[in-house]
Design a protein around this motif. Structure first.
Motif, PDB file in Angstrom:
ATOM      1  N   TYR A  16       0.834  -1.207   0.000  1.00 16.83           N
ATOM      2  CA  TYR A  16       0.000   0.000   0.000  1.00 16.83           C
ATOM      3  C   TYR A  16       0.867   1.255   0.000  1.00 16.83           C
ATOM      4  O   TYR A  16       0.536   2.237  -0.667  1.00 16.83           O
ATOM      5  CB  TYR A  16      -0.935  -0.002   1.209  1.00 16.83           C
ATOM      6  CG  TYR A  16      -1.840   1.203   1.244  1.00 16.83           C
ATOM      7  CD1 TYR A  16      -2.921   1.304   0.390  1.00 16.83           C
ATOM      8  CD2 TYR A  16      -1.588   2.257   2.107  1.00 16.83           C
ATOM      9  CE1 TYR A  16      -3.752   2.411   0.402  1.00 16.83           C
ATOM     10  CE2 TYR A  16      -2.401   3.370   2.131  1.00 16.83           C
ATOM     11  CZ  TYR A  16      -3.480   3.437   1.276  1.00 16.83           C
ATOM     12  OH  TYR A  16      -4.281   4.545   1.279  1.00 16.83           O
ATOM     13  N   MET A  17       1.982   1.198   0.737  1.00 18.63           N
ATOM     14  CA  MET A  17       2.888   2.352   0.792  1.00 18.63           C
ATOM     15  C   MET A  17       3.432   2.677  -0.597  1.00 18.63           C
ATOM     16  O   MET A  17       3.545   3.845  -0.964  1.00 18.63           O
ATOM     17  CB  MET A  17       4.045   2.054   1.752  1.00 18.63           C
ATOM     18  CG  MET A  17       5.074   3.150   1.834  1.00 18.63           C
ATOM     19  SD  MET A  17       6.454   2.717   2.888  1.00 18.63           S
ATOM     20  CE  MET A  17       7.068   1.246   2.120  1.00 18.63           C
ATOM     21  N   VAL A  18       3.755   1.664  -1.359  1.00 18.73           N
ATOM     22  CA  VAL A  18       4.321   1.890  -2.686  1.00 18.73           C
ATOM     23  C   VAL A  18       3.252   2.335  -3.680  1.00 18.73           C
ATOM     24  O   VAL A  18       3.518   3.166  -4.549  1.00 18.73           O
ATOM     25  CB  VAL A  18       5.022   0.600  -3.180  1.00 18.73           C
ATOM     26  CG1 VAL A  18       5.433   0.711  -4.625  1.00 18.73           C
ATOM     27  CG2 VAL A  18       6.230   0.291  -2.316  1.00 18.73           C
ATOM     28  N   LEU A  19       2.044   1.828  -3.530  1.00 16.30           N
ATOM     29  CA  LEU A  19       1.018   2.092  -4.541  1.00 16.30           C
ATOM     30  C   LEU A  19       0.190   3.340  -4.291  1.00 16.30           C
ATOM     31  O   LEU A  19      -0.475   3.813  -5.209  1.00 16.30           O
ATOM     32  CB  LEU A  19       0.083   0.878  -4.646  1.00 16.30           C
ATOM     33  CG  LEU A  19       0.727  -0.407  -5.166  1.00 16.30           C
ATOM     34  CD1 LEU A  19      -0.277  -1.535  -5.188  1.00 16.30           C
ATOM     35  CD2 LEU A  19       1.339  -0.192  -6.536  1.00 16.30           C
ATOM     36  N   THR A  20       0.177   3.866  -3.079  1.00 17.25           N
ATOM     37  CA  THR A  20      -0.667   5.028  -2.812  1.00 17.25           C
ATOM     38  C   THR A  20      -0.034   6.307  -3.369  1.00 17.25           C
ATOM     39  O   THR A  20       1.175   6.410  -3.480  1.00 17.25           O
ATOM     40  CB  THR A  20      -0.938   5.182  -1.303  1.00 17.25           C
ATOM     41  OG1 THR A  20      -1.883   6.231  -1.124  1.00 17.25           O
ATOM     42  CG2 THR A  20       0.322   5.510  -0.541  1.00 17.25           C
ATOM     43  N   ARG A  21      -0.898   7.252  -3.713  1.00 20.36           N
ATOM     44  CA  ARG A  21      -0.411   8.531  -4.217  1.00 20.36           C
ATOM     45  C   ARG A  21      -0.351   9.574  -3.115  1.00 20.36           C
ATOM     46  O   ARG A  21       0.274  10.605  -3.280  1.00 20.36           O
ATOM     47  CB  ARG A  21      -1.317   9.022  -5.346  1.00 20.36           C
ATOM     48  CG  ARG A  21      -1.219   8.138  -6.574  1.00 20.36           C
ATOM     49  CD  ARG A  21      -1.910   8.749  -7.747  1.00 20.36           C
ATOM     50  NE  ARG A  21      -1.261  10.013  -8.062  1.00 20.36           N
ATOM     51  CZ  ARG A  21      -1.878  11.036  -8.609  1.00 20.36           C
ATOM     52  NH1 ARG A  21      -3.155  10.956  -8.890  1.00 20.36           N
ATOM     53  NH2 ARG A  21      -1.233  12.161  -8.868  1.00 20.36           N
TER      54      ARG A  21
END
Length: 170
Positions: A16-21
């Protein structure tokens, strides 16, 4: 069972950390990831590493990152959002790395490692904690390098505070 819970939590929050904007959500997701990794260290009886993970990464680095995000969240009245340049290539590379890691883990013959043969013995032996021994060594034999490192970190903090100040021309 707890290991799998912490591992799943670390993987999901890291993903989630990598994919969130949203950078603030990414920072809080990093908090969950670091706490999960500390939980895994506790399950591995690496108490010093777990405490170090909490003190250094969660207590220091993450707080610094969150303050940086909160203080610079608006540049010229526009919200700072991370933008992905090429999502397709990022997904392909991530998938290839995942396949390579899975292949390596499945073909590694982990049961033949020598340190796993002694895993059924008592992990800590007669010692109550590794933190006690490391603390004594750090405050007796390694006091000079410890103090030099603390001075270097203090100088770096002072330099970062000086650079971050708003220099007004007089």
């Amino acid at each position: 069972m707890l290991f799998y819970l912490f591992a799943l939590l670390a993987v999901l929050s890291g993903t989630y950390m990598v994919l969130t904007r949203n950078l603030l959500y990414a920072g809080f997701s990093l908090l969950v990831t670091l706490l999960s990794v500390a939980g895994i260290y506790v399950l591995l009886f690496a108490d010093f590493v777990a405490v170090t993970q909490l003190m250094v990464y969660v207590g220091g680095v993450l707080v610094l990152i969150l303050f940086g995000i909160m203080l610079s969240s608006r540049v010229h009245d526009q919200s700072v959002m991370s933008e992905s340049v090429n999502k397709v290539w990022g997904t392909v590379i991530t998938f290839l790395i995942l396949v390579g890691l899975c292949y390596t883990i499945l073909h590694a013959n982990l049961h033949m490692l020598p340190w796993l043969e002694t895993a059924d013995m008592d992990v800590l032996g007669l010692e109550k904690s590794t933190v006690h021994i490391i603390g004594i060594k750090l405050m007796t034999d390694f006091i000079v390098p410890f103090e030099v490192a603390s001075l270097l970190l203090l100088i770096a903090l002072m330099g970062a505070a000086y650079i971050a100040t708003d220099k007004q021309k007089v």
